[in-house]
Design an enzyme around this catalytic site. Structure first.
Site, PDB file in Angstrom:
ATOM      1  N   GLY A   1       0.800  -1.232   0.000  1.00 18.06           N
ATOM      2  CA  GLY A   1       0.000   0.000   0.000  1.00 18.06           C
ATOM      3  C   GLY A   1       0.827   1.273   0.000  1.00 18.06           C
ATOM      4  O   GLY A   1       2.026   1.256  -0.297  1.00 18.06           O
TER       5      GLY A   1
ATOM      6  N   LYS B   1      11.110   7.826   4.642  1.00 17.69           N
ATOM      7  CA  LYS B   1      12.136   7.658   5.686  1.00 17.69           C
ATOM      8  C   LYS B   1      13.495   7.362   5.065  1.00 17.69           C
ATOM      9  O   LYS B   1      14.531   7.817   5.552  1.00 17.69           O
ATOM     10  CB  LYS B   1      11.758   6.536   6.652  1.00 17.69           C
ATOM     11  CG  LYS B   1      11.113   7.015   7.927  1.00 17.69           C
ATOM     12  CD  LYS B   1       9.676   7.413   7.825  1.00 17.69           C
ATOM     13  CE  LYS B   1       9.360   8.812   7.499  1.00 17.69           C
ATOM     14  NZ  LYS B   1       7.927   9.084   7.281  1.00 17.69           N
TER      15      LYS B   1
ATOM     16  N   THR C   1      -8.845  -0.035   1.992  1.00 15.55           N
ATOM     17  CA  THR C   1      -8.426   0.584   0.720  1.00 15.55           C
ATOM     18  C   THR C   1      -7.688   1.907   0.898  1.00 15.55           C
ATOM     19  O   THR C   1      -7.293   2.531  -0.091  1.00 15.55           O
ATOM     20  CB  THR C   1      -9.656   0.784  -0.194  1.00 15.55           C
ATOM     21  OG1 THR C   1     -10.705   1.363   0.599  1.00 15.55           O
ATOM     22  CG2 THR C   1     -10.140  -0.534  -0.770  1.00 15.55           C
TER      23      THR C   1
ATOM     24  N   SER D   1      -6.077   5.640   1.542  1.00 20.57           N
ATOM     25  CA  SER D   1      -6.348   7.055   1.212  1.00 20.57           C
ATOM     26  C   SER D   1      -5.463   7.505   0.066  1.00 20.57           C
ATOM     27  O   SER D   1      -4.504   6.813  -0.307  1.00 20.57           O
ATOM     28  CB  SER D   1      -6.073   7.918   2.449  1.00 20.57           C
ATOM     29  OG  SER D   1      -4.710   7.816   2.822  1.00 20.57           O
TER      30      SER D   1
ATOM     31  N   VAL E   1       2.515  16.981   8.470  1.00 24.87           N
ATOM     32  CA  VAL E   1       3.565  15.962   8.514  1.00 24.87           C
ATOM     33  C   VAL E   1       4.299  15.816   7.178  1.00 24.87           C
ATOM     34  O   VAL E   1       5.532  15.872   7.114  1.00 24.87           O
ATOM     35  CB  VAL E   1       2.947  14.592   8.885  1.00 24.87           C
ATOM     36  CG1 VAL E   1       4.014  13.615   9.264  1.00 24.87           C
ATOM     37  CG2 VAL E   1       1.960  14.751  10.000  1.00 24.87           C
TER      38      VAL E   1
ATOM     39  N   LEU F   1       6.386  18.950   5.995  1.00 28.53           N
ATOM     40  CA  LEU F   1       7.607  19.221   6.766  1.00 28.53           C
ATOM     41  C   LEU F   1       8.650  18.131   6.553  1.00 28.53           C
ATOM     42  O   LEU F   1       9.839  18.416   6.414  1.00 28.53           O
ATOM     43  CB  LEU F   1       7.273  19.393   8.247  1.00 28.53           C
ATOM     44  CG  LEU F   1       6.312  20.565   8.523  1.00 28.53           C
ATOM     45  CD1 LEU F   1       5.969  20.643   9.992  1.00 28.53           C
ATOM     46  CD2 LEU F   1       6.894  21.898   8.050  1.00 28.53           C
TER      47      LEU F   1
ATOM     48  N   VAL G   1      -3.813  30.151   0.536  1.00 26.61           N
ATOM     49  CA  VAL G   1      -3.448  30.095  -0.887  1.00 26.61           C
ATOM     50  C   VAL G   1      -4.711  30.281  -1.728  1.00 26.61           C
ATOM     51  O   VAL G   1      -5.755  29.683  -1.450  1.00 26.61           O
ATOM     52  CB  VAL G   1      -2.773  28.739  -1.213  1.00 26.61           C
ATOM     53  CG1 VAL G   1      -2.498  28.620  -2.699  1.00 26.61           C
ATOM     54  CG2 VAL G   1      -1.486  28.586  -0.419  1.00 26.61           C
TER      55      VAL G   1
ATOM     56  N   ASP H   1      -7.057   4.126   6.992  1.00 28.88           N
ATOM     57  CA  ASP H   1      -7.315   5.490   6.501  1.00 28.88           C
ATOM     58  C   ASP H   1      -8.720   5.661   5.923  1.00 28.88           C
ATOM     59  O   ASP H   1      -9.210   6.787   5.822  1.00 28.88           O
ATOM     60  CB  ASP H   1      -6.318   5.855   5.382  1.00 28.88           C
ATOM     61  CG  ASP H   1      -4.926   6.139   5.915  1.00 28.88           C
ATOM     62  OD1 ASP H   1      -4.675   5.859   7.099  1.00 28.88           O
ATOM     63  OD2 ASP H   1      -4.085   6.635   5.131  1.00 28.88           O
TER      64      ASP H   1
ATOM     65  N   HIS I   1      22.244   5.966  31.640  1.00 32.19           N
ATOM     66  CA  HIS I   1      22.993   7.205  31.422  1.00 32.19           C
ATOM     67  C   HIS I   1      24.227   6.896  30.581  1.00 32.19           C
ATOM     68  O   HIS I   1      24.919   5.925  30.867  1.00 32.19           O
ATOM     69  CB  HIS I   1      23.447   7.799  32.760  1.00 32.19           C
ATOM     70  CG  HIS I   1      24.329   9.006  32.582  1.00 32.19           C
ATOM     71  ND1 HIS I   1      23.820  10.230  32.191  1.00 32.19           N
ATOM     72  CD2 HIS I   1      25.666   9.151  32.698  1.00 32.19           C
ATOM     73  CE1 HIS I   1      24.833  11.087  32.088  1.00 32.19           C
ATOM     74  NE2 HIS I   1      25.958  10.456  32.386  1.00 32.19           N
TER      75      HIS I   1
HETATM   76  N1  LIG Z   1       5.023  10.541  10.028  1.00 33.79           N
HETATM   77  C1  LIG Z   1       3.773  10.171   9.812  1.00 33.79           C
HETATM   78  O1  LIG Z   1       3.151   9.550  10.650  1.00 33.79           O
HETATM   79  C2  LIG Z   1       3.102  10.563   8.544  1.00 33.79           C
HETATM   80  C3  LIG Z   1       3.859  10.933   7.445  1.00 33.79           C
HETATM   81  C4  LIG Z   1       3.194  11.323   6.310  1.00 33.79           C
HETATM   82  C5  LIG Z   1       1.815  11.335   6.279  1.00 33.79           C
HETATM   83  N2  LIG Z   1       1.111  10.961   7.352  1.00 33.79           N
HETATM   84  C6  LIG Z   1      -0.347  11.078   7.356  1.00 33.79           C
HETATM   85  O2  LIG Z   1      -0.825  11.374   6.072  1.00 33.79           O
HETATM   86  C7  LIG Z   1      -1.857  12.318   6.159  1.00 33.79           C
HETATM   87  C8  LIG Z   1      -1.616  13.443   5.212  1.00 33.79           C
HETATM   88  O3  LIG Z   1      -0.479  14.216   5.590  1.00 33.79           O
HETATM   89  P1  LIG Z   1      -0.460  15.762   5.291  1.00 33.79           P
HETATM   90  O4  LIG Z   1       0.803  16.317   5.811  1.00 33.79           O
HETATM   91  O5  LIG Z   1      -0.844  15.998   3.873  1.00 33.79           O
HETATM   92  O6  LIG Z   1      -1.704  16.252   6.145  1.00 33.79           O
HETATM   93  P2  LIG Z   1      -1.770  16.939   7.600  1.00 33.79           P
HETATM   94  O7  LIG Z   1      -3.203  16.874   7.956  1.00 33.79           O
HETATM   95  O8  LIG Z   1      -0.745  16.391   8.514  1.00 33.79           O
HETATM   96  O9  LIG Z   1      -1.341  18.442   7.296  1.00 33.79           O
HETATM   97  C9  LIG Z   1      -2.001  19.224   6.351  1.00 33.79           C
HETATM   98  C10 LIG Z   1      -1.698  20.659   6.681  1.00 33.79           C
HETATM   99  O10 LIG Z   1      -2.196  21.449   5.619  1.00 33.79           O
HETATM  100  C11 LIG Z   1      -2.818  22.593   6.164  1.00 33.79           C
HETATM  101  N3  LIG Z   1      -3.756  23.081   5.164  1.00 33.79           N
HETATM  102  C12 LIG Z   1      -4.972  22.574   4.855  1.00 33.79           C
HETATM  103  N4  LIG Z   1      -5.535  23.308   3.882  1.00 33.79           N
HETATM  104  C13 LIG Z   1      -4.659  24.294   3.565  1.00 33.79           C
HETATM  105  C14 LIG Z   1      -4.650  25.376   2.648  1.00 33.79           C
HETATM  106  N5  LIG Z   1      -5.698  25.584   1.843  1.00 33.79           N
HETATM  107  N6  LIG Z   1      -3.562  26.183   2.589  1.00 33.79           N
HETATM  108  C15 LIG Z   1      -2.510  25.970   3.407  1.00 33.79           C
HETATM  109  N7  LIG Z   1      -2.465  24.979   4.312  1.00 33.79           N
HETATM  110  C16 LIG Z   1      -3.515  24.139   4.380  1.00 33.79           C
HETATM  111  C17 LIG Z   1      -3.454  22.066   7.443  1.00 33.79           C
HETATM  112  O11 LIG Z   1      -3.755  23.114   8.344  1.00 33.79           O
HETATM  113  C18 LIG Z   1      -2.370  21.139   7.959  1.00 33.79           C
HETATM  114  O12 LIG Z   1      -1.416  21.827   8.741  1.00 33.79           O
HETATM  115  C19 LIG Z   1      -1.963  12.795   7.574  1.00 33.79           C
HETATM  116  O13 LIG Z   1      -3.100  12.220   8.145  1.00 33.79           O
HETATM  117  C20 LIG Z   1      -0.724  12.274   8.216  1.00 33.79           C
HETATM  118  O14 LIG Z   1      -0.940  11.903   9.557  1.00 33.79           O
HETATM  119  C21 LIG Z   1       1.731  10.600   8.496  1.00 33.79           C
END
Ligand SMILES: NC(=O)c1ccc[n+]([C@@H]2O[C@H](COP(=O)([O-])OP(=O)(O)OC[C@H]3O[C@@H](n4cnc5c(N)ncnc54)[C@H](O)[C@@H]3O)[C@@H](O)[C@H]2O)c1
Length: 467
Positions: free
Chosen positions: A40, A51, A144, A146, A184, A187, A238, A313, A445
């Site tokens: 998936g 990662k 299925t 997301s 997530v 960043l 945006v 998801d 430690h």
């Molecule tokens: N390390 C991990 O566990 C991991 C890694 C990748 C993805 N994921 C999962 O995948 C999913 C998707 O990740 P993601 O980062 O796309 O979603 P997210 O929900 O983590 O972050 C989306 C961000 O986009 C912002 N946003 C929404 N609409 C916007 C707009 N119109 N303009 C500007 N900012 C806007 C939101 O406020 C939020 O901060 C999440 O549920 C996440 O938990 C998890």
């Protein structure tokens, strides 16, 4: 026609774990996957490849920025070979996917490649290359997953206006990557390309990054990423994303409603993900979706059709691989007549930037909203000998405990290896530990884990030792 006790549609971490657990419990099990590799999103275009790139780009960044301070000199220039970095990532992915295939074989699970869709509540059509096979399943688990979500006015050309999927296979390092969404994905991948030399600008709609986590973590992570050169526009909406040749032009309204324009050569859209049920033909089985397109389930992850379950998801809750895995196990055990249970409050959240960010339980914002009286203990990573030895001095551990009972209600951390350290907090909270319980446990430690003990000391009696 082959008949199964259970058919699982989708082979991500939710689906394949559900299939393994069903097989372990003696059920004749099939798994259906539309792609040629199992695993998936997580294994193919999510957790694992991201990662791999985070680790590779971290090595590169260390070689350029930190080797010298450790007394390591490299004669000549450190050069990036992006093609090789991507090749390594692909081989990590294929080894991991092969591992899932091995597990299916080991557990005697029949694997069907093709698009699974309901014919009725006990029959599933599997279509591949214009041919359709039908299997019978007494129970079905929908897993299925997301797909990346988009904003209605953005045209994803998948070349320069991209989602996480394309960002994992770029052939060049962007000059300027504009990231829409400071969650997530934005960043993690933003940091990958920043380390590889791109200018990175994050545009976030809300007033802080990683908005669902404790605000102390948002603040610290933004501070560290800024230090690494990432730029931020918070509270910024945006309005349009246009492509002109190789240039991407983004218009947005900032927090004072003033229009800003950003220009880059790539735009990563990371504004969340949407549940994926395309082609599933849920209607034919009578399975209901909710207004967000998620499969509706009860507390036992059972849909409105009694022999059909859904996990991961595609149902309510956090979109996290490990949440899907727990749900997969739970459904298999429920089908087998057991009484499993998931405490959703104890599912940790992790962001794999460096420093890593990890969290479990209630945030300070949630406790305030719920009117719970709490105490807080914090400890900065920089006060640890281990942090000074490695040079990873950014970050902190914050423990929130009930004001009266001292029970730990939430643990939030940012720093080196916190993705692994959070397991201690989950264990403690699973056993309803108090902050004092954690503070009286011996922590080796020198380790980063000592920050957890120190934060617990700070929470319980405000008596950290090393600060
Ligand atoms: N390390 C991990 O566990 C991991 C890694 C990748 C993805 N994921 C999962 O995948 C999913 C998707 O990740 P993601 O980062 O796309 O979603 P997210 O929900 O983590 O972050 C989306 C961000 O986009 C912002 N946003 C929404 N609409 C916007 C707009 N119109 N303009 C500007 N900012 C806007 C939101 O406020 C939020 O901060 C999440 O549920 C996440 O938990 C998890």
């Amino acid at each position: 026609m082959s008949t199964y006790d259970v058919a699982v549609i989708g082979s991500g971490p939710g689906g394949y774990v559900a299939a393994i657990r069903c097989a372990q419990l003696g059920m004749k099990t099939a798994i259906i996957e539309k792609y040629s590799t199992l695993g998936g999103t997580c294994l193919n275009v999510g957790c694992i490849p991201s990662k791999a790139l985070l680790d590779s780009s971290h090595h590169y960044h260390d070689a350029i920025k930190h080797f010298e301070e450790h007394g390591i000199e490299i004669p000549g220039e450190v050069k990036l070979n992006l093609e090789k970095m991507m090749e390594r990532k692909s081989s990590v992915v294929s080894q991991t996917c092969d591992g899932v295939k091995f597990l299916m074989d080991k557990n005697k699970i029949d694997v069907y490649e093709g698009l699974g869709s309901f014919k009725d509540k006990t029959h599933i059509n599997i279509e591949k290359d214009g041919e359709t096979k039908t299997i019978e399943a007494k129970k079905t688990i929908i897993a299925t997953g997301s797909k990346p979500a988009n904003l209605p006015f953005i045209e994803l050309d998948k070349e320069r206006v991209i989602t996480s999927t394309e960002a994992l296979t770029l052939k060049e390092v962007p000059k300027h990557m504009i990231v829409i969404g400071g969650g997530v994905i934005g960043l993690e991948l933003g940091q990958v390309y920043r380390r590889l030399g791109a200018e990175v600008t994050v545009v976030e709609f809300l007033d802080r990054i990683i908005p669902t986590m404790d605000s102390a973590l948002s603040k610290e992570l933004q501070k560290v990423l800024k230090k690494q050169g990432v730029k931020f526009h918070l509270s910024t909406k945006v309005k349009s994303v246009e492509r002109n040749g190789d240039e991407i032009i983004i218009k947005a309204d900032d927090k004072k409603d003033k229009e800003i324009e950003l220009k880059g050569d790539y735009c990563l859209v990371s504004v969340g993900r949407r549940p994926y049920t395309d082609g599933l033909n849920a209607d034919a089985a009578g399975v209901e979706l909710d207004d967000k397109g998620r499969v509706k389930v009860n507390d036992h992850l059972q849909t409105n059709v009694d022999n059909i379950y859904a996990i991961g998801d595609v149902v309510r809750g956090a979109m996290l691989a490990h949440k899907a895995e727990e749900e997969g196990t739970m459904v298999a055990e429920l089908i087998a007549g057991q009484k499993p249970h998931i405490d959703y409050n104890l599912i940790p959240g992790v962001v794999y930037t460096w420093p890593e960010v990890a969290s479990v339980g209630k945030t300070e914002e949630q406790l305030k909203e719920e009117g719970v009286k709490y105490k807080e203990g914090k400890f900065p990573m920089r006060a640890l000998g281990r942090s000074r030895a490695s040079g990873d001095i950014d970050g902190l551990v914050k423990i929130l405990a009930d004001e009266k009972t001292d029970e730990v209600l939430g643990v939030h951390m940012i720093g080196a290896r916190t993705a692994d350290l959070i397991a201690e907090a989950v264990t403690a909270m699973e056993f309803r530990a108090s902050a004092e319980d954690i503070s009286r446990m011996s922590h080796a430690h020198p380790t980063y884990a000592e920050a957890v003990k120190e934060a617990a000391l700070a929470a319980t009696e405000n008596r950290p030792l090393h600060i």
